[in-house]
Design an enzyme around this catalytic site. Structure first.
Site, PDB file in Angstrom:
ATOM      1  CB  SER A 145      -0.853  -0.007   1.278  1.00 27.18           C
ATOM      2  OG  SER A 145      -1.486   1.241   1.474  1.00 27.18           O
ATOM      3  CE1 TYR A 158      -3.934  -2.406   5.601  1.00 26.54           C
ATOM      4  CE2 TYR A 158      -3.523  -0.068   5.247  1.00 26.54           C
ATOM      5  CZ  TYR A 158      -3.813  -1.325   4.744  1.00 26.54           C
ATOM      6  OH  TYR A 158      -3.953  -1.515   3.388  1.00 26.54           O
TER       7      TYR A 158
HETATM    8  P1  NAP Z   1     -11.592  -5.924   0.609  1.00 24.40           P
HETATM    9  O1  NAP Z   1     -12.526  -5.502  -0.457  1.00 24.40           O
HETATM   10  O2  NAP Z   1     -12.035  -5.827   2.033  1.00 24.40           O
HETATM   11  O3  NAP Z   1     -11.095  -7.415   0.295  1.00 24.40           O
HETATM   12  C1  NAP Z   1     -10.272  -8.105   1.217  1.00 24.40           C
HETATM   13  C2  NAP Z   1     -10.140  -9.560   0.800  1.00 24.40           C
HETATM   14  O4  NAP Z   1      -9.336 -10.223   1.789  1.00 24.40           O
HETATM   15  C3  NAP Z   1     -11.478 -10.260   0.748  1.00 24.40           C
HETATM   16  O5  NAP Z   1     -11.489 -11.181  -0.303  1.00 24.40           O
HETATM   17  C4  NAP Z   1     -11.542 -10.982   2.083  1.00 24.40           C
HETATM   18  O6  NAP Z   1     -12.314 -12.172   1.938  1.00 24.40           O
HETATM   19  C5  NAP Z   1     -10.067 -11.330   2.289  1.00 24.40           C
HETATM   20  N1  NAP Z   1      -9.794 -11.540   3.713  1.00 24.40           N
HETATM   21  C6  NAP Z   1      -9.961 -10.650   4.725  1.00 24.40           C
HETATM   22  N2  NAP Z   1      -9.689 -11.219   5.896  1.00 24.40           N
HETATM   23  C7  NAP Z   1      -9.359 -12.512   5.609  1.00 24.40           C
HETATM   24  C8  NAP Z   1      -8.992 -13.627   6.412  1.00 24.40           C
HETATM   25  N3  NAP Z   1      -8.934 -13.543   7.752  1.00 24.40           N
HETATM   26  N4  NAP Z   1      -8.717 -14.800   5.802  1.00 24.40           N
HETATM   27  C9  NAP Z   1      -8.789 -14.916   4.455  1.00 24.40           C
HETATM   28  N5  NAP Z   1      -9.129 -13.891   3.643  1.00 24.40           N
HETATM   29  C10 NAP Z   1      -9.407 -12.712   4.229  1.00 24.40           C
HETATM   30  O7  NAP Z   1     -10.238  -5.061   0.548  1.00 24.40           O
HETATM   31  P2  NAP Z   1      -9.260  -4.662  -0.670  1.00 24.40           P
HETATM   32  O8  NAP Z   1      -9.178  -3.194  -0.684  1.00 24.40           O
HETATM   33  O9  NAP Z   1      -9.591  -5.386  -1.922  1.00 24.40           O
HETATM   34  O10 NAP Z   1      -7.891  -5.201  -0.056  1.00 24.40           O
HETATM   35  C11 NAP Z   1      -7.014  -6.069  -0.756  1.00 24.40           C
HETATM   36  C12 NAP Z   1      -5.580  -5.705  -0.381  1.00 24.40           C
HETATM   37  O11 NAP Z   1      -5.320  -4.388  -0.851  1.00 24.40           O
HETATM   38  C13 NAP Z   1      -5.320  -5.679   1.129  1.00 24.40           C
HETATM   39  O12 NAP Z   1      -4.067  -6.263   1.389  1.00 24.40           O
HETATM   40  C14 NAP Z   1      -5.305  -4.200   1.464  1.00 24.40           C
HETATM   41  O13 NAP Z   1      -4.506  -3.919   2.587  1.00 24.40           O
HETATM   42  C15 NAP Z   1      -4.699  -3.646   0.180  1.00 24.40           C
HETATM   43  N6  NAP Z   1      -4.927  -2.220  -0.063  1.00 24.40           N
HETATM   44  C16 NAP Z   1      -6.203  -1.717  -0.091  1.00 24.40           C
HETATM   45  C17 NAP Z   1      -6.397  -0.366  -0.317  1.00 24.40           C
HETATM   46  C18 NAP Z   1      -7.780   0.246  -0.345  1.00 24.40           C
HETATM   47  O14 NAP Z   1      -7.905   1.493  -0.195  1.00 24.40           O
HETATM   48  N7  NAP Z   1      -8.841  -0.512  -0.574  1.00 24.40           N
HETATM   49  C19 NAP Z   1      -5.291   0.485  -0.500  1.00 24.40           C
HETATM   50  C20 NAP Z   1      -4.025  -0.061  -0.477  1.00 24.40           C
HETATM   51  C21 NAP Z   1      -3.848  -1.417  -0.251  1.00 24.40           C
HETATM   52  P3  NAP Z   1     -13.274 -12.831   3.049  1.00 24.40           P
HETATM   53  O15 NAP Z   1     -13.895 -11.734   3.839  1.00 24.40           O
HETATM   54  O16 NAP Z   1     -14.261 -13.610   2.216  1.00 24.40           O
HETATM   55  O17 NAP Z   1     -12.391 -13.715   3.845  1.00 24.40           O
END
Ligand code: NAP
Length: 264
Positions: A145, A158
């Site tokens: 990130s 985080y």
């Molecule tokens: P999201 O929409 O909340 O998706 C998160 C994914 O991770 C979901 O598929 C969720 O699936 C899975 N997950 C969460 N907890 C889990 C667990 N305990 N075991 C297995 N799977 C788990 O968030 P996203 O934004 O796509 O995030 C994806 C990545 O991008 C993350 O690493 C996040 O830190 C990073 N990121 C996000 C942003 C942002 O602004 N959105 C910015 C920079 C980086 P289930 O709930 O079905 O388990």
């Protein structure tokens, strides 16, 4: 345990039931990659798998597993071994955050976050990298990130987990240089997904400055992974952010991040 004798090759994506992970799955499938999709919500994974099988004629397995628990990476590797496939590409995408004052946040949830964002990502890399090296072929994409570039008041744990992901990825990328295996850190800025709601971060000041689509972030991340780029920062403003942090006094950076992570 390395997985070396299997026949079919797959891209394994963690956190493939929502957000950036779903879009990475779509990118991979569109480019002909067969997949293993992992997350906790089995039904969501099955829906996505059905869509992609239908549209792109690729083979997809789904594994429902909580990856924030101790021992979960080992259990996942064993379930993958049961599929008799070799993991050619590994996408460590699953992760979550939490917004709030550190000492007020649930410590168990913070420890689960460290486990998912750091320990599971590290262990999965350790388990699947040897097979890639022996085949002299493979890609690893670790989703970090822009939070990795500086400390993050009100999201302290985080931000620290993402700094770990970036540092770890850069180091492994250098260790594996010239082996046929590449390791990439994807560093998106704020992106519209379920992340904000889960992190109790929907009213953060940061979101007033705009968000990227998960699709554009995934498309950029996929290209970076396949080309073997080490640090991939989608969007000009995020690239400029990284440069500006380098030349701004650290105390000022901390105060600015405290402001943007605060609530409106
Ligand atoms: P999201 O929409 O909340 O998706 C998160 C994914 O991770 C979901 O598929 C969720 O699936 C899975 N997950 C969460 N907890 C889990 C667990 N305990 N075991 C297995 N799977 C788990 O968030 P996203 O934004 O796509 O995030 C994806 C990545 O991008 C993350 O690493 C996040 O830190 C990073 N990121 C996000 C942003 C942002 O602004 N959105 C910015 C920079 C980086 P289930 O709930 O079905 O388990």
């Amino acid at each position: 345990m390395s997985i070396t004798n299997a026949t079919a090759t797959r891209t394994l994506i963690t956190g493939a039931s929502a957000g950036i992970g779903v879009e990475l799955a779509r990118e991979c499938a569109r480019n002909g990659q067969s997949l293993v999709l992992v997350a906790r919500r089995k039904e969501r994974l099955e829906e996505i798998a059905a869509e992609l099988r239908d549209r792109h004629r690729v083979t997809i397995d789904t594994i429902d597993q909580d990856l924030a628990e101790s021992g979960s990476a080992q259990r996942l590797a064993e379930r993958v071994q049961g599929l008799d496939v070799s993991i050619e590409n590994l996408i460590n995408n699953a992760g979550f955050g939490a917004n709030g004052v550190f000492h007020d946040l649930e410590i168990d949830e913070q420890v689960r976050m460290i486990h998912l964002n750091c320990a599971t990502l590290t262990e999965l890399t350790h388990r699947f990298l040897p097979g890639m090296l022996s085949r002299r072929r493979g890609r690893i994409l670790n989703v970090a990130s822009t939070a990795a570039f500086q400390p993050g008041p009100f999201m302290a744990v985080y931000y620290a987990t993402k700094a770990y992901v970036l540092s770890f990825t850069e180091a492994i990328a250098e260790e594996t240089r010239g082996t046929g295996v590449s390791v990439t850190a994807l560093c998106p800025g704020a992106t519209r997904t379920e992340f904000q709601e889960r992190a109790n971060a929907e009213n953060m000041q940061l979101l007033r400055f705009g968000t990227a689509s998960a699709r554009s972030v995934a498309a950029y991340g996929f290209r970076a992974m396949m080309s073997g780029k080490v640090i991939a920062i989608p969007g000009l403003s995020n690239k400029l952010l990284r440069q500006s942090i380098r030349i701004t006094p650290h105390g000022v950076v901390r105060r600015v991040v405290r402001f943007i992570n605060g609530k409106r």
